[in-house]
Scaffold this active site. Structure first.
Site, mmCIF file in Angstrom:
data_model
loop_
_atom_site.group_PDB
_atom_site.id
_atom_site.type_symbol
_atom_site.label_atom_id
_atom_site.label_comp_id
_atom_site.label_asym_id
_atom_site.label_seq_id
_atom_site.Cartn_x
_atom_site.Cartn_y
_atom_site.Cartn_z
ATOM 1 N N ARG A 135 34.761 33.363 -14.716
ATOM 2 C CA ARG A 135 34.454 33.807 -13.311
ATOM 3 C C ARG A 135 36.019 33.856 -12.779
ATOM 4 N N ASP B 62 40.712 54.678 -14.713
ATOM 5 C CA ASP B 62 40.574 54.352 -13.118
ATOM 6 C C ASP B 62 39.257 54.875 -12.528
ATOM 7 N N GLY C 138 36.542 42.391 -16.569
ATOM 8 C CA GLY C 138 36.179 41.532 -15.692
ATOM 9 C C GLY C 138 35.144 40.522 -16.244
ATOM 10 N N LEU D 162 30.358 48.505 -13.868
ATOM 11 C CA LEU D 162 30.760 47.317 -13.494
ATOM 12 C C LEU D 162 32.113 47.146 -12.691
ATOM 13 N N ALA D 163 32.892 48.312 -12.687
ATOM 14 C CA ALA D 163 34.119 48.149 -11.843
ATOM 15 C C ALA D 163 33.779 48.147 -10.570
ATOM 16 N N ALA D 164 34.599 47.221 -9.787
ATOM 17 C CA ALA D 164 34.653 47.025 -8.481
ATOM 18 C C ALA D 164 35.719 46.331 -7.915
ATOM 19 N N GLU E 135 24.534 40.946 -1.944
ATOM 20 C CA GLU E 135 25.380 40.963 -0.512
ATOM 21 C C GLU E 135 24.874 42.440 0.133
ATOM 22 N N SER F 124 24.387 44.613 -5.683
ATOM 23 C CA SER F 124 24.667 43.256 -5.316
ATOM 24 C C SER F 124 23.683 42.570 -4.183
ATOM 25 N N SER G 9 35.625 43.426 -6.098
ATOM 26 C CA SER G 9 34.214 42.686 -5.942
ATOM 27 C C SER G 9 34.551 41.559 -5.086
ATOM 28 N N TYR H 69 32.513 45.354 1.483
ATOM 29 C CA TYR H 69 32.308 45.604 0.406
ATOM 30 C C TYR H 69 30.594 45.727 0.157
HETATM 31 P P1 NAP Z 1 35.105 41.254 -11.533
HETATM 32 O O1 NAP Z 1 35.485 39.903 -12.321
HETATM 33 O O2 NAP Z 1 36.126 41.143 -10.270
HETATM 34 O O3 NAP Z 1 35.580 42.521 -12.699
HETATM 35 C C1 NAP Z 1 35.791 43.834 -11.777
HETATM 36 C C2 NAP Z 1 36.229 44.720 -12.779
HETATM 37 O O4 NAP Z 1 36.327 46.090 -12.139
HETATM 38 C C3 NAP Z 1 37.501 44.211 -13.501
HETATM 39 O O5 NAP Z 1 37.465 44.610 -14.890
HETATM 40 C C4 NAP Z 1 38.712 45.135 -12.698
HETATM 41 O O6 NAP Z 1 39.672 45.505 -13.399
HETATM 42 C C5 NAP Z 1 37.748 46.450 -12.538
HETATM 43 N N1 NAP Z 1 38.231 47.529 -11.721
HETATM 44 C C6 NAP Z 1 38.617 47.243 -10.278
HETATM 45 N N2 NAP Z 1 39.096 48.423 -9.810
HETATM 46 C C7 NAP Z 1 38.825 49.077 -10.704
HETATM 47 C C8 NAP Z 1 39.451 50.834 -10.823
HETATM 48 N N3 NAP Z 1 39.675 51.412 -9.730
HETATM 49 N N4 NAP Z 1 39.015 51.633 -11.758
HETATM 50 C C9 NAP Z 1 38.682 50.722 -13.070
HETATM 51 N N5 NAP Z 1 38.050 49.583 -13.085
HETATM 52 C C10 NAP Z 1 38.309 48.857 -11.795
HETATM 53 O O7 NAP Z 1 33.516 41.279 -11.207
HETATM 54 P P2 NAP Z 1 32.375 40.762 -11.905
HETATM 55 O O8 NAP Z 1 31.937 39.373 -11.315
HETATM 56 O O9 NAP Z 1 32.597 40.810 -13.392
HETATM 57 O O10 NAP Z 1 31.103 41.847 -11.463
HETATM 58 C C11 NAP Z 1 30.987 42.963 -12.023
HETATM 59 C C12 NAP Z 1 30.133 43.891 -11.110
HETATM 60 O O11 NAP Z 1 29.158 43.308 -10.664
HETATM 61 C C13 NAP Z 1 31.200 44.291 -9.919
HETATM 62 O O12 NAP Z 1 31.030 45.738 -9.688
HETATM 63 C C14 NAP Z 1 30.432 43.441 -8.898
HETATM 64 O O13 NAP Z 1 30.892 43.804 -7.743
HETATM 65 C C15 NAP Z 1 29.248 43.219 -9.003
HETATM 66 N N6 NAP Z 1 28.564 41.772 -8.750
HETATM 67 C C16 NAP Z 1 28.941 40.927 -9.342
HETATM 68 C C17 NAP Z 1 28.194 39.816 -9.098
HETATM 69 C C18 NAP Z 1 28.593 38.201 -9.243
HETATM 70 O O14 NAP Z 1 28.213 37.518 -8.798
HETATM 71 N N7 NAP Z 1 29.658 38.449 -10.152
HETATM 72 C C19 NAP Z 1 26.971 39.767 -8.270
HETATM 73 C C20 NAP Z 1 26.524 41.058 -7.851
HETATM 74 C C21 NAP Z 1 27.265 42.035 -8.195
HETATM 75 P P3 NAP Z 1 40.992 44.499 -13.277
HETATM 76 O O15 NAP Z 1 40.861 43.513 -14.453
HETATM 77 O O16 NAP Z 1 42.090 45.290 -13.609
HETATM 78 O O17 NAP Z 1 41.033 43.873 -11.954
HETATM 79 O O1 G4F Z 2 32.254 32.709 -4.358
HETATM 80 P P1 G4F Z 2 32.321 33.842 -3.186
HETATM 81 O O2 G4F Z 2 33.472 34.580 -2.763
HETATM 82 O O3 G4F Z 2 31.099 34.882 -3.305
HETATM 83 P P2 G4F Z 2 30.206 35.757 -2.511
HETATM 84 O O4 G4F Z 2 30.908 36.289 -1.421
HETATM 85 O O5 G4F Z 2 28.621 35.540 -2.454
HETATM 86 O O6 G4F Z 2 30.372 37.393 -3.461
HETATM 87 C C1 G4F Z 2 29.983 37.107 -4.806
HETATM 88 O O7 G4F Z 2 28.748 37.345 -4.955
HETATM 89 C C2 G4F Z 2 28.147 38.655 -4.674
HETATM 90 C C3 G4F Z 2 26.515 38.698 -4.947
HETATM 91 O O8 G4F Z 2 25.795 38.057 -4.031
HETATM 92 C C4 G4F Z 2 28.862 39.825 -5.509
HETATM 93 F F1 G4F Z 2 28.400 41.152 -5.189
HETATM 94 C C5 G4F Z 2 30.474 39.627 -5.079
HETATM 95 O O9 G4F Z 2 30.994 40.796 -5.805
HETATM 96 C C6 G4F Z 2 30.874 38.332 -5.377
HETATM 97 O O10 G4F Z 2 30.739 38.091 -6.856
HETATM 98 O O11 G4F Z 2 31.542 33.072 -1.805
HETATM 99 C C7 G4F Z 2 30.340 32.352 -1.578
HETATM 100 C C8 G4F Z 2 30.352 31.657 -0.371
HETATM 101 C C9 G4F Z 2 30.716 32.723 0.634
HETATM 102 O O12 G4F Z 2 29.788 32.280 1.625
HETATM 103 C C10 G4F Z 2 31.815 32.204 1.342
HETATM 104 O O13 G4F Z 2 32.225 32.294 2.519
HETATM 105 O O14 G4F Z 2 31.382 30.606 -0.271
HETATM 106 C C11 G4F Z 2 31.932 30.480 0.970
HETATM 107 N N1 G4F Z 2 33.214 29.941 0.794
HETATM 108 C C12 G4F Z 2 33.700 28.909 1.173
HETATM 109 N N2 G4F Z 2 34.847 28.586 1.161
HETATM 110 C C13 G4F Z 2 34.298 30.692 0.198
HETATM 111 C C14 G4F Z 2 35.176 29.707 0.199
HETATM 112 N N3 G4F Z 2 34.405 31.590 -0.880
HETATM 113 C C15 G4F Z 2 35.677 31.870 -1.478
HETATM 114 N N4 G4F Z 2 35.679 32.899 -2.397
HETATM 115 N N5 G4F Z 2 36.609 31.058 -1.136
HETATM 116 C C16 G4F Z 2 36.488 29.761 -0.426
HETATM 117 O O15 G4F Z 2 37.543 29.141 -0.230
#
Ligand code: NAP
Ligand code: G4F
Length: 365
Positions: free
Chosen positions: A192, A59, A12, A82-84, A129, A127, A86, A157
């Site tokens: 991303r 997994d 991820g 970090l797996a989710a 969220e 998160s 997401s 989620y």
């Molecule tokens: P991401 O790009 O969606 O990466 C998620 C990772 O989890 C990928 O490597 C995915 O593998 C793996 N995964 C999914 N299901 C799995 C399973 N059953 N077993 C093992 N691995 C699995 O997410 P990210 O943005 O890097 O975020 C990392 C973590 O931080 C997540 O837990 C997310 O919920 C959390 N988080 C993210 C944000 C953000 O803004 N980015 C904010 C707060 C929290 P594949 O490549 O095979 O799909």
């Molecule tokens: O980019 P988003 O999908 O991120 P969201 O829902 O905030 O979640 C991300 O951040 C979380 C941390 O707060 C993580 F935990 C989670 O794993 C993920 O990384 O959406 C951001 C905002 C939302 O309000 C959504 O409704 O953008 C709005 N939005 C508007 N148009 C859209 C779209 N989101 C997506 N994905 N696609 C659209 O077309």
């Protein structure tokens, strides 16, 4: 002695940045990737040949698989989960899967660590969220979220993340595990996933720019016309190939997010596991912007001030329940970990756009 880390979710966005960070600190990294019919290692392809990086299949929904990986690596110092599943929007369509991965997956790892008696530190990717509709208010009337703000999750989620968060807290207290949770606000960048709103926007803009260049035109050219769903070049026949470009389809533009750069945030994850005692930390920039403002910055980078005829609102991207406002306060992380974000939103947008514009140029046949 060389330290060893296991990274669940290595393929991820964050997993790849964390791997880079740990390898730069001379760790041995065991990255866990699930089996897929296509290659998912694009983000870590530069690390694949590295002698200190070892990719294994696993997994987190399969406890046997988790136990197998931990048994093979009983000398592990740090485990990062970090797996989710997401994606918040997708969690409404696949709530059971989201629960199994994002909630129960964390339990599978923690219970296996305890059962095997492994002496390691543990990081959970919690998160912002989890706050959902909830916020605190400071003495000036400003809304914010920190470690003391209550959780009011608004999606399957977020509920799964709250469950995992409380499991971490329980295992810390019940078994004395060094288990920490980073409550990270949105963090983005050039790695991303393409269905999160920031990357969806920067990828679309890069594609549009490429389309304009292909026809030697610019956004302000009188030759451009705007339909309901597409931008097109006047004077061309409807069925002329390539003379139309589909508009950017988005959902709610009024939601506010505290967006930071992913590369900065993995440093906070690592710092949490270097502390004497485990704890929970909010990680964020402290500044919030609406999706609409993100669009202003992103289109502004190309000199487009009015993007209204390029974006169309599609109810498909609205969620059954929305989180309207996220704006964190990372004072605890600053004071205890010495962590502060290095990148602001303008820099983030620039990094993402430059990357996507460049990628488009490289892909010209
Ligand atoms: P991401 O790009 O969606 O990466 C998620 C990772 O989890 C990928 O490597 C995915 O593998 C793996 N995964 C999914 N299901 C799995 C399973 N059953 N077993 C093992 N691995 C699995 O997410 P990210 O943005 O890097 O975020 C990392 C973590 O931080 C997540 O837990 C997310 O919920 C959390 N988080 C993210 C944000 C953000 O803004 N980015 C904010 C707060 C929290 P594949 O490549 O095979 O799909
Ligand atoms: O980019 P988003 O999908 O991120 P969201 O829902 O905030 O979640 C991300 O951040 C979380 C941390 O707060 C993580 F935990 C989670 O794993 C993920 O990384 O959406 C951001 C905002 C939302 O309000 C959504 O409704 O953008 C709005 N939005 C508007 N148009 C859209 C779209 N989101 C997506 N994905 N696609 C659209 O077309």
């Amino acid at each position: 002695m060389q330290r060893k880390a296991i990274v669940f979710g290595v393929t991820g966005q964050d997993g790849s940045h964390l791997t880079d960070l740990l390898l730069s600190k001379d760790y041995k990294v065991v990255g866990v990737a699930r089996r897929c019919s296509v290659d998912t290692t694009e983000r870590i392809k530069d690390r694949m040949g590295c002698p200190h990086f070892h990719l294994v299949h696993g997994d987190i929904t399969d406890v046997h698989s988790v136990i197998g990986i931990l048994k093979e690596n009983e000398d592990v110092d740090e485990v990062y989960n970090l797996a989710a599943q997401s994606h918040v929007g997708i969690s409404f369509k696949q709530p059971g899967l989201t629960w199994d991965i994002t909630g129960k997956g964390c339990l599978n790892i923690l219970q296996s660590i305890v059962d095997l008696g492994i002496q390691c530190k543990f990081y959970q990717a919690s998160s912002s969220e989890m706050f959902g509709d909830s916020y605190s208010v400071d003495e000036h009337g400003n809304k914010y979220q920190d470690e003391n703000t209550k959780f009011l999750p608004q999606s399957p989620y977020a509920i799964a993340k709250v469950a995992a968060h409380y499991i971490v807290r329980l295992f810390r207290e019940a078994y004395g595990l060094h288990a920490s949770a980073g409550i990270l606000f949105n963090h983005e960048g050039e790695r991303r996933g393409e269905n999160f709103v920031t990357r969806k926007i920067t990828k679309w803009i890069a594609g549009y720019q490429r389309w304009l260049e292909r026809f030697h035109t610019s956004h302000n050219d009188a030759a451009l016309a705007f339909g309901d769903n597409e931008v097109y070049l006047r004077g061309r026949l409807d069925n002329d190939e390539g003379f139309e470009y589909p508009k950017l389809r988005l959902g709610n533009l009024d939601a506010c997010r505290d967006w930071g750069y992913a590369g900065d945030y993995v440093e906070a994850m690592w710092a949490m596991l270097q502390q004497e005692y485990p704890d929970d930390y909010v990680i964020c920039t402290g500044k919030t912007h609406s999706v609409r403002e993100f669009l202003d910055y992103a289109f502004g980078y190309l000199g487009i001030s009015d993007w209204s005829n390029l974006v169309t609102i599609d109810p498909e991207f609205y969620r059954p329940a929305e989180v309207d406002y996220l704006c964190g306060n990372a004072s605890k992380a600053k004071n205890r970990l010495g962590w502060v974000p290095k990148h602001g939103l303008e820099e983030l947008v620039q990094t993402m756009l430059e990357h996507d514009l460049d990628e488009n140029l490289q892909n010209i046949p």
